[in-house]
Scaffold this active site. Sequence first.
Site, PDB file in Angstrom:
ATOM      1  N   HIS A 116       3.330  -3.747   0.332  1.00 53.57           N
ATOM      2  CA  HIS A 116       2.962  -2.434   0.854  1.00 53.57           C
ATOM      3  C   HIS A 116       3.883  -1.388   0.227  1.00 53.57           C
ATOM      4  O   HIS A 116       5.045  -1.266   0.610  1.00 53.57           O
ATOM      5  CB  HIS A 116       3.100  -2.426   2.374  1.00 53.57           C
TER       6      HIS A 116
ATOM      7  N   HIS B 275      -6.812  -1.409   3.355  1.00 52.62           N
ATOM      8  CA  HIS B 275      -5.366  -1.262   3.532  1.00 52.62           C
ATOM      9  C   HIS B 275      -4.710  -2.639   3.617  1.00 52.62           C
ATOM     10  O   HIS B 275      -3.852  -2.970   2.814  1.00 52.62           O
ATOM     11  CB  HIS B 275      -5.114  -0.438   4.792  1.00 52.62           C
TER      12      HIS B 275
ATOM     13  N   LYS C 172      -2.547  -5.636  -1.344  1.00 50.93           N
ATOM     14  CA  LYS C 172      -1.258  -5.867  -0.691  1.00 50.93           C
ATOM     15  C   LYS C 172      -0.717  -7.275  -0.944  1.00 50.93           C
ATOM     16  O   LYS C 172       0.496  -7.482  -1.012  1.00 50.93           O
ATOM     17  CB  LYS C 172      -1.380  -5.627   0.815  1.00 50.93           C
TER      18      LYS C 172
ATOM     19  N   GLU D  59      -8.305  -2.900  11.580  1.00 50.29           N
ATOM     20  CA  GLU D  59      -8.986  -2.455  10.362  1.00 50.29           C
ATOM     21  C   GLU D  59     -10.230  -3.277  10.074  1.00 50.29           C
ATOM     22  O   GLU D  59     -11.272  -2.729   9.687  1.00 50.29           O
ATOM     23  CB  GLU D  59      -8.038  -2.528   9.163  1.00 50.29           C
TER      24      GLU D  59
ATOM     25  N   CYS E 251       2.113   5.767   5.050  1.00 50.15           N
ATOM     26  CA  CYS E 251       1.204   4.942   4.259  1.00 50.15           C
ATOM     27  C   CYS E 251      -0.014   5.679   3.741  1.00 50.15           C
ATOM     28  O   CYS E 251      -0.770   5.137   2.931  1.00 50.15           O
ATOM     29  CB  CYS E 251       0.752   3.738   5.074  1.00 50.15           C
TER      30      CYS E 251
ATOM     31  N   PHE F 283       1.302   5.130  10.094  1.00 50.60           N
ATOM     32  CA  PHE F 283       1.974   5.404  11.355  1.00 50.60           C
ATOM     33  C   PHE F 283       1.572   6.800  11.839  1.00 50.60           C
ATOM     34  O   PHE F 283       1.400   7.724  11.044  1.00 50.60           O
ATOM     35  CB  PHE F 283       3.487   5.380  11.158  1.00 50.60           C
TER      36      PHE F 283
END
Length: 417
Positions: A343, A309, A338, A320, A171, A403
């Site tokens: 995503h 994000h 998003k 976040e 990401c 990740f």
Amino acid sequence: MKLPAQPRRVVVTGMAAISPLGADWASVREALMNNRSAIRHMTDWDKYEDLNTRVAAPAAPFEVEADVFTRKRTRSMGRIALMSVKTARDALIDAGLLDDPVIASSRTGVAFGSSAGQPKAVAELAQMVLSNSCRGITATTYVRMMAHTAPVNIGVFFHCKGRICTTSSACTSGSQGIGSAYETIASGRADVMIAGGAEELDATDAAIFDTLFATSTNWNDDPTHTPKPFDRDRDGLVVGEGAGALILEEYEHARARGARIYAEIAGYGTNSDGSHITSPESGQMAEAMRLALADAGMEPAEVDLVNGHGTATDRGDVAESHATFSVFGGATPYTTYKGHMGHTLGACGALEAIFAIHGMLEGFVTPVLNLENPDPACAPLNYVMGSPRALEQRVVMSNNFAFGGINTSLIFRRLDD
């Protein structure tokens, strides 16, 4: 080559995108201003047993010029590389650099990323293991599946002879691509960089998150109402597809040729959690934002908008939001794209940066689509909700988290001189 004693200024002089909301800014803007969702039910996925999610955001249709993208020049490209090269070319045209000799010199490089290469090419090799046969493997299989298929194809297509930075970090692939390009120019190692990220939509992307119970499954028959970032009723992310390319240029180089400058990259911060592959660490997210602010020489109060994000996952949104609150408090407006387009994984850092820059220049901000009831477990940020609205902006922060605990923060500043 003698490197400069002080970091050089870096500006954005070209941008192009292929996204679920459109393949040009006019289409994207129209979709955003009308709060239109690009999420759809994927009927093709009904054939997959035990795949729980059925929603995704495919890229909008796009065309390539047949006389430019010939069979010979595209035979080593899967869809992900084709989108990457297409957006890179459009961004170079936008910057007025497509035919400039600097592009084919050692002063131009590429920093571009994706989570992986073409899924179909991966399947070609997997079939060898399943069938004990090499039938189906071609001379381009590896080139299409390799993690650096996007930047390498861009470099070859435009004959770039500078450094190639492959930012395959899920990401944060796109945002690390921009950050790596920024640092390369700032340090004097290039004058121009083609930066960004891409992702090709495939059911295997959804399956990966499905196994982690991280996909949206409650809205399969009502796709435009998901994902729901930071909402108490959110049930997971929706995967998307696209590519975004930015042309970064040393400030004086751009000024000397009379280039139109969209924005300056004022700061960049990246770090890692060092704790868990899939469980985010709020403190390190906040530290990445502080690193970007320190790089820009700015205080949090100077940032007019945080473009976050916001994946609509349970742990991700909580971590976040609290990280952002610890840096900015609850006053600075916060949004994410998003809800509109899902995503887009390796593409999101680039696409979201491009959209944020356009919004900054045009003085508007779009809401967190589908956010109706903020989750009390999330921090009380100043979430932009409801409809698009006017917002004067000189500085925007764009954040992405991946990740592996990879965190990125980019700061863009409008130039009025």
